[in-house]
Design an enzyme around this catalytic site. Structure first.
Site, PDB file in Angstrom:
ATOM      1  N   PRO A  82      37.331  32.738  34.206  1.00  0.00           N
ATOM      2  CA  PRO A  82      38.419  33.119  33.723  1.00  0.00           C
ATOM      3  C   PRO A  82      38.814  34.114  35.136  1.00  0.00           C
ATOM      4  O   PRO A  82      38.286  34.665  35.897  1.00  0.00           O
ATOM      5  CB  PRO A  82      38.018  33.900  32.934  1.00  0.00           C
ATOM      6  CG  PRO A  82      36.857  33.828  32.979  1.00  0.00           C
ATOM      7  CD  PRO A  82      36.039  32.732  33.286  1.00  0.00           C
ATOM      8  N   ALA A  84      42.463  36.212  36.169  1.00  0.00           N
ATOM      9  CA  ALA A  84      43.534  37.153  35.606  1.00  0.00           C
ATOM     10  C   ALA A  84      45.032  36.574  36.741  1.00  0.00           C
ATOM     11  O   ALA A  84      44.884  36.182  37.602  1.00  0.00           O
ATOM     12  CB  ALA A  84      43.785  38.767  35.308  1.00  0.00           C
ATOM     13  N   SER A 111      41.971  32.919  30.646  1.00  0.00           N
ATOM     14  CA  SER A 111      41.589  34.627  30.117  1.00  0.00           C
ATOM     15  C   SER A 111      42.620  35.455  30.179  1.00  0.00           C
ATOM     16  O   SER A 111      43.703  34.740  29.468  1.00  0.00           O
ATOM     17  CB  SER A 111      41.357  35.230  31.848  1.00  0.00           C
ATOM     18  OG  SER A 111      42.407  37.141  32.040  1.00  0.00           O
ATOM     19  N   GLN A 132      38.654  32.860  27.351  1.00  0.00           N
ATOM     20  CA  GLN A 132      37.959  34.437  27.643  1.00  0.00           C
ATOM     21  C   GLN A 132      38.372  35.262  26.643  1.00  0.00           C
ATOM     22  O   GLN A 132      39.886  35.875  27.231  1.00  0.00           O
ATOM     23  CB  GLN A 132      38.197  34.737  29.692  1.00  0.00           C
ATOM     24  CG  GLN A 132      37.474  36.037  30.049  1.00  0.00           C
ATOM     25  CD  GLN A 132      37.809  36.987  29.431  1.00  0.00           C
ATOM     26  OE1 GLN A 132      39.369  37.275  29.848  1.00  0.00           O
ATOM     27  NE2 GLN A 132      37.653  37.993  29.694  1.00  0.00           N
ATOM     28  N   TYR A 134      38.512  39.549  26.310  1.00  0.00           N
ATOM     29  CA  TYR A 134      37.826  40.697  26.056  1.00  0.00           C
ATOM     30  C   TYR A 134      38.034  41.687  24.616  1.00  0.00           C
ATOM     31  O   TYR A 134      39.608  41.305  24.413  1.00  0.00           O
ATOM     32  CB  TYR A 134      39.241  41.705  27.374  1.00  0.00           C
ATOM     33  CG  TYR A 134      38.637  41.614  28.548  1.00  0.00           C
ATOM     34  CD1 TYR A 134      37.636  41.474  29.413  1.00  0.00           C
ATOM     35  CD2 TYR A 134      39.310  40.777  29.551  1.00  0.00           C
ATOM     36  CE1 TYR A 134      37.217  42.119  30.706  1.00  0.00           C
ATOM     37  CE2 TYR A 134      38.981  40.608  31.158  1.00  0.00           C
ATOM     38  CZ  TYR A 134      37.973  40.976  31.093  1.00  0.00           C
ATOM     39  OH  TYR A 134      37.202  41.177  32.519  1.00  0.00           O
ATOM     40  N   THR A 160      33.544  38.770  27.962  1.00  0.00           N
ATOM     41  CA  THR A 160      33.322  39.000  28.635  1.00  0.00           C
ATOM     42  C   THR A 160      32.711  40.923  28.362  1.00  0.00           C
ATOM     43  O   THR A 160      33.240  41.087  27.725  1.00  0.00           O
ATOM     44  CB  THR A 160      34.254  39.347  29.439  1.00  0.00           C
ATOM     45  OG1 THR A 160      35.366  38.297  30.470  1.00  0.00           O
ATOM     46  CG2 THR A 160      33.515  40.256  31.045  1.00  0.00           C
ATOM     47  N   ARG A 169      37.846  49.281  42.655  1.00  0.00           N
ATOM     48  CA  ARG A 169      38.794  48.444  43.460  1.00  0.00           C
ATOM     49  C   ARG A 169      39.110  49.361  44.989  1.00  0.00           C
ATOM     50  O   ARG A 169      40.614  49.110  45.008  1.00  0.00           O
ATOM     51  CB  ARG A 169      39.247  47.473  43.346  1.00  0.00           C
ATOM     52  CG  ARG A 169      38.629  47.005  42.044  1.00  0.00           C
ATOM     53  CD  ARG A 169      37.871  45.636  41.930  1.00  0.00           C
ATOM     54  NE  ARG A 169      37.553  44.903  40.958  1.00  0.00           N
ATOM     55  CZ  ARG A 169      38.570  44.429  39.275  1.00  0.00           C
ATOM     56  NH1 ARG A 169      39.524  44.530  40.145  1.00  0.00           N
ATOM     57  NH2 ARG A 169      37.772  43.967  38.043  1.00  0.00           N
ATOM     58  N   LYS A 233      29.821  36.310  28.372  1.00  0.00           N
ATOM     59  CA  LYS A 233      28.752  36.666  30.341  1.00  0.00           C
ATOM     60  C   LYS A 233      29.379  37.599  30.372  1.00  0.00           C
ATOM     61  O   LYS A 233      29.976  39.278  30.811  1.00  0.00           O
ATOM     62  CB  LYS A 233      30.934  36.191  30.568  1.00  0.00           C
ATOM     63  CG  LYS A 233      30.991  35.475  31.979  1.00  0.00           C
ATOM     64  CD  LYS A 233      32.455  35.712  31.937  1.00  0.00           C
ATOM     65  CE  LYS A 233      32.879  35.017  33.722  1.00  0.00           C
ATOM     66  NZ  LYS A 233      32.899  37.048  34.404  1.00  0.00           N
ATOM     67  N   HIS A 257      30.824  39.571  37.530  1.00  0.00           N
ATOM     68  CA  HIS A 257      31.562  39.619  37.593  1.00  0.00           C
ATOM     69  C   HIS A 257      32.080  39.532  39.091  1.00  0.00           C
ATOM     70  O   HIS A 257      33.190  40.398  39.456  1.00  0.00           O
ATOM     71  CB  HIS A 257      31.832  41.457  37.363  1.00  0.00           C
ATOM     72  CG  HIS A 257      33.318  40.900  36.537  1.00  0.00           C
ATOM     73  ND1 HIS A 257      34.061  41.194  34.788  1.00  0.00           N
ATOM     74  CD2 HIS A 257      34.571  41.286  36.990  1.00  0.00           C
ATOM     75  CE1 HIS A 257      35.326  40.987  34.724  1.00  0.00           C
ATOM     76  NE2 HIS A 257      35.761  41.500  35.682  1.00  0.00           N
ATOM     77  N   ASP A 288      27.451  32.163  37.453  1.00  0.00           N
ATOM     78  CA  ASP A 288      28.655  32.517  38.229  1.00  0.00           C
ATOM     79  C   ASP A 288      28.836  33.199  39.868  1.00  0.00           C
ATOM     80  O   ASP A 288      27.396  33.857  39.839  1.00  0.00           O
ATOM     81  CB  ASP A 288      29.943  32.485  37.771  1.00  0.00           C
ATOM     82  CG  ASP A 288      30.025  33.848  37.399  1.00  0.00           C
ATOM     83  OD1 ASP A 288      29.652  34.657  37.979  1.00  0.00           O
ATOM     84  OD2 ASP A 288      31.263  34.116  36.713  1.00  0.00           O
TER      85      ASP A 288
END
Length: 362
Positions: A82, A84, A111, A132, A134, A160, A169, A233, A257, A288
């Site tokens: 997934p 975005a 996502s 996926q 949230y 997730t 970030r 996940k 992630h 992943d």
């Protein structure tokens, strides 16, 4: 329709070409990671450190990459993770990705934060989709998303669990990335978003942001309200993996992630064998993080994974070649896996075990 450049023969080539196409802030979003990017780099480096044990003169007649996962027949063990806002890379967004996935016989995990409605993606998709999830602040909103996914024909829920708050970030911050309004998370429209009053000089994290974050009791509730297979996940701890199995979860995805959440977590290649030992075959384990070659996938399967998910490379391929790029990217991975299986003497996926890995002490 964009043409795939003739020098694209591996996933790193898609990344190189995408870097020349995507605006700098978008590149910072797609390729950026949490804080100093240590976990992101570790994901790539950990697969590269593992060496394979070549085998010769094996009987490879009838070899195949096919598998069955959660009752679904799959042509190969590569899924699209997934991600975005695919519209950042291509005008057709998730529609183009889904088309490419179907052409390569791959499952796409859509996502919650897709830029297209999950019903619209499913209506145009020609292949299987997972959703996926949230989990939202209110269970009613979470249930609304689940029922929408069920009604649209999604075949599994991927929850997730490793990002109750966003990672730091820094690369995105420095580049000034802002998601265009037209590419926002349309599937969250109409849902209830908590409003947190943050005084100057404070972070919202401990001022209410975590009050509605999902907990284990929410996972138990979720397992009761859907008949779809449920995967968690973001599992990186054997303790959490064991607890997930005890909660009745159908599958686990070992994931940090993509290094975008907590920096300095171990690479997924390092966490994977610890978790597969804890799970002990009770549920399928996927992973992943840094998968860039078919040999990486072979190593993941050798360490106990049933399948792997591909994240950033799908966006690189989408930016460069649209749906055809996504299909080509997956075809490259499948071909590389087939070559690796042939040269390690493994005819079927279930024959790939730790004996594929070369141990220096041996």
């Amino acid at each position: 329709m964009p043409q795939i450049p003739p020098d694209v023969v591996a996933l790193c080539d898609y990344e190189r070409h995408a870097a020349a196409i995507l605006p700098a802030p978008v590149r910072a979003y797609v390729d950026g990671a949490g804080a100093d990017g240590l976990t992101h780099r570790a994901n790539l480096e950990a697969w590269a450190r593992i060496r394979l044990e070549g085998r010769v003169l094996a009987d490879m007649r009838g070899a195949t990459t096919r598998l069955t996962l959660f009752g679904q027949e799959m042509a190969h063990p590569f899924l699209l993770a997934p991600v975005a806002s695919h519209g950042l890379a291509h005008g057709e967004g998730e529609h183009a990705t889904a088309l490419g996935a179907a052409a390569a016989e791959a499952v796409m995990v859509v996502s919650t934060q897709a830029g297209r409605r999950i019903e619209d993606i499913a209506a145009r998709a020609q292949g299987p989709l997972w959703f996926q999830l949230y989990m939202q602040a209110g269970r009613d909103d979470t249930l609304t998303l689940i029922r929408r996914a069920e009604a649209a024909g999604y075949r599994a829920l991927v929850v997730t669990v490793d990002a109750p708050v966003s990672g730091l970030r820094n690369m995105e911050q420095r580049a000034g990335f802002r998601l265009p309004a037209e590419l926002g998370p349309v599937n969250l429209q109409g849902l209830h978003v908590p409003v947190i009053d943050v005084p100057p000089g404070r972070s919202p994290v401990f001022l209410g942001m975590l009050d509605t974050a999902p907990r284990w009791e929410d996972i138990l509730w979720l397992r009761e309200v859907t008949r779809l297979p449920v995967l968690l996940k973001g599992i990186m701890s054997p303790v959490d993996a064991t607890r997930a199995v005890e909660a009745g979860i159908d599958g686990i995805i070992v994931s940090n992630h993509g290094g975008r959440a907590l920096d300095t977590l171990p690479a997924t290649a390092e966490a994977l064998p610890r978790i597969t030992r804890a799970v002990a075959g009770r549920v399928p384990v996927l992973c992943d993080g840094g998968i860039r070659r078919g040999t990486d996938a072979l190593k993941a399967l050798a360490l106990g994974a049933s399948a792997v998910l591909i994240g950033r490379p799908q966006i690189h391929a989408l930016a460069v070649g649209g749906a055809a790029g996504v299909a080509h990217m997956l075809t490259l991975l499948r071909a590389e896996l087939e070559v690796a299986m042939a040269l390690t003497g493994r005819r079927f996926l279930h024959e790939i075990d730790e004996s594929v890995i070369c141990r220096a002490q041996d």
